[in-house]
Design an enzyme around this catalytic site. Structure first.
Site, PDB file in Angstrom:
ATOM      1  NE  ARG A  65      -1.749  -1.964   2.907  1.00  0.00           N
ATOM      2  CZ  ARG A  65      -1.804  -3.229   2.534  1.00  0.00           C
ATOM      3  NH1 ARG A  65      -2.754  -3.637   1.759  1.00  0.00           N
ATOM      4  NH2 ARG A  65      -0.903  -4.104   2.947  1.00  0.00           N
ATOM      5  CB  THR A  66       3.475   2.515   2.282  1.00  0.00           C
ATOM      6  OG1 THR A  66       2.724   2.142   3.429  1.00  0.00           O
ATOM      7  CG2 THR A  66       4.156   3.847   2.537  1.00  0.00           C
ATOM      8  CE  LYS A  95      26.836  -3.715  -6.298  1.00  0.00           C
ATOM      9  NZ  LYS A  95      27.008  -2.834  -7.464  1.00  0.00           N
ATOM     10  NE  ARG A 116       7.342   0.740   4.951  1.00  0.00           N
ATOM     11  CZ  ARG A 116       6.092   0.293   4.861  1.00  0.00           C
ATOM     12  NH1 ARG A 116       5.884  -0.956   4.482  1.00  0.00           N
ATOM     13  NH2 ARG A 116       5.075   1.069   5.154  1.00  0.00           N
ATOM     14  CG  HIS A 144       3.930   4.369   8.564  1.00  0.00           C
ATOM     15  ND1 HIS A 144       4.084   5.186   7.465  1.00  0.00           N
ATOM     16  CD2 HIS A 144       3.483   3.179   8.089  1.00  0.00           C
ATOM     17  CE1 HIS A 144       3.753   4.503   6.376  1.00  0.00           C
ATOM     18  NE2 HIS A 144       3.380   3.292   6.733  1.00  0.00           N
TER      19      HIS A 144
HETATM   20  C1  NCD Z   1       1.953  -0.783   8.211  1.00  0.00           C
HETATM   21  C2  NCD Z   1       3.457  -0.631   8.323  1.00  0.00           C
HETATM   22  O1  NCD Z   1       4.187  -0.949   7.371  1.00  0.00           O
HETATM   23  O2  NCD Z   1       3.860  -0.155   9.371  1.00  0.00           O
HETATM   24  N1  NCD Z   1       1.515  -1.000   6.891  1.00  0.00           N
HETATM   25  C3  NCD Z   1       1.285   0.089   6.115  1.00  0.00           C
HETATM   26  O3  NCD Z   1       2.133   0.911   5.901  1.00  0.00           O
HETATM   27  N2  NCD Z   1       0.036   0.256   5.641  1.00  0.00           N
HETATM   28  C4  NCD Z   1       1.378  -1.755   9.165  1.00  0.00           C
HETATM   29  C5  NCD Z   1       1.908  -3.150   9.199  1.00  0.00           C
HETATM   30  O4  NCD Z   1       2.784  -3.543   8.422  1.00  0.00           O
HETATM   31  O5  NCD Z   1       1.409  -3.909  10.032  1.00  0.00           O
END
Ligand code: NCD
Length: 317
Positions: A65-66, A95, A116, A144
């Site tokens: 999703r993100t 590397k 991320r 997040h």
């Molecule tokens: C979340 C995350 O990656 O922190 N997912 C997301 O970004 N929608 C929640 C999760 O992974 O449980």
């Protein structure tokens, strides 16, 4: 069509932690997201606000999703995306390249970086080295912030207001970064929080200290029914399997809380059920058909909020 917003306090800024933003600044993001949503309703796509601009999505941890919603948001704004989807395997990190060096290189290729990474604080490291804005799309068990903003957008849309709510957060509150950011965001709107988890997975002390310092009313319980009794919003999270060193510990907690249609019917009328997704087994499929189930709409709202963030940090609105 409403006029383009003039109040943009995010120009050139990083989005690393929800605590870096005031209530007014977050409200400006939500208002801009609502304007983009109304453009979608009128089928006026794509916007050319970010035409010629490039977003780099650099993901050292899994994401569906993100990453997709950030990339969709950038395309919806007429911009372009370059991407490393599996950076721990496929980028020069394998590397031995440091985040510092990655930042110095990616800033040459992109106008904004969405990162991320499994290490807490990694987004700050990227931002310290980068001359272009960095958006933290999850730093390990840290934060997040863009998820928290889209969670607020969801609550506002589904409940009509962010004021005066009781929000139950359920599951792995220790390792789940979404609840770390969201609890701090909800504090700005005076929400009351009910934190439902087994004690080993309870909300970290530093987050609780922060909530106390902000005067937030919160209670902690392990009992799901008790936790949901007064809730206007149930924010369910999965047990974060990837954070457990011993798989046996994960199995001990997995499946501890399951919300089904019966649970929702027994809760307060109009309670909405949210989940940042992915779900594992915390929400039974029979909840999906109830009007209370907001989690797929929440995933849709992600695009508008991330459009707002991208357009605002890049100074396009
Ligand atoms: C979340 C995350 O990656 O922190 N997912 C997301 O970004 N929608 C929640 C999760 O992974 O449980």
């Amino acid at each position: 069509m409403k006029p383009i917003q003039s109040y943009n306090p995010l120009v050139g800024r990083d989005v690393l932690s929800i605590a870096d933003f005031t209530k007014d600044e977050i409200s400006a993001v939500l208002a801009q997201a609502a304007r983009f949503e109304s453009r979608l309703m009128q089928d006026r796509w794509p916007l050319q606000l970010l035409s010629g601009r490039i977003c780099a999505t650099v993901f050292y941890e899994p994401s569906t999703r993100t990453r997709l919603s950030f990339e969709s948001a950038m395309h919806r704004l007429g911009g372009s995306v370059i991407s490393v989807a599996d950076a721990l395997q496929s980028s020069s990190a394998v590397k031995g390249e440091t985040i510092y060096d990655s930042a110095r290189m990616i800033e040459c290729y992109a106008d904004v970086i969405v990162q991320r990474h499994p290490a807490v604080g990694s987004a700050h490291d990227m931002a310290d080295a980068s001359s272009v804005p960095v958006i933290n799309a999850g730093d390990g068990t840290g934060e997040h912030p863009s998820q928290a903003m889209l969670d607020l957008f969801t609550i506002e849309h589904e409940r009509g207001s962010l004021e005066g709510l009781t929000v139950a957060m359920v599951g792995d509150l220790k390792n789940g970064r979404t609840v770390h950011s969201l609890s701090q965001a909800l504090a700005m709107w005076g929400a009351e929080l009910v934190l439902v988890s087994p004690p080993p997975l309870s909300m970290p002390e530093d987050v609780l200290d922060d909530l106390s310092a902000r005067g937030v009313r919160f209670t902690q319980t392990q009992d799901l029914c008790e936790g949901l009794a007064r809730a206007d919003v149930a924010y369910i999270t999965r047990v974060q399997k990837e954070r457990f060193e011993d798989p046996a510990d994960y199995l001990r907690f997995k499946g501890l809380y399951v919300i089904d249609a019966q649970t929702v019917r027994a809760a307060k009328e109009g309670m909405i059920v949210m989940h940042p997704l992915p779900r594992v087994d915390e929400i039974a499929r029979d909840v999906d058909d109830l009007p209370n189930a907001a989690y797929f709409r929440q995933a849709r709202y992600a695009v508008f909020v991330r459009m707002a963030l991208l357009a605002m940090v890049l100074g396009a609105v």
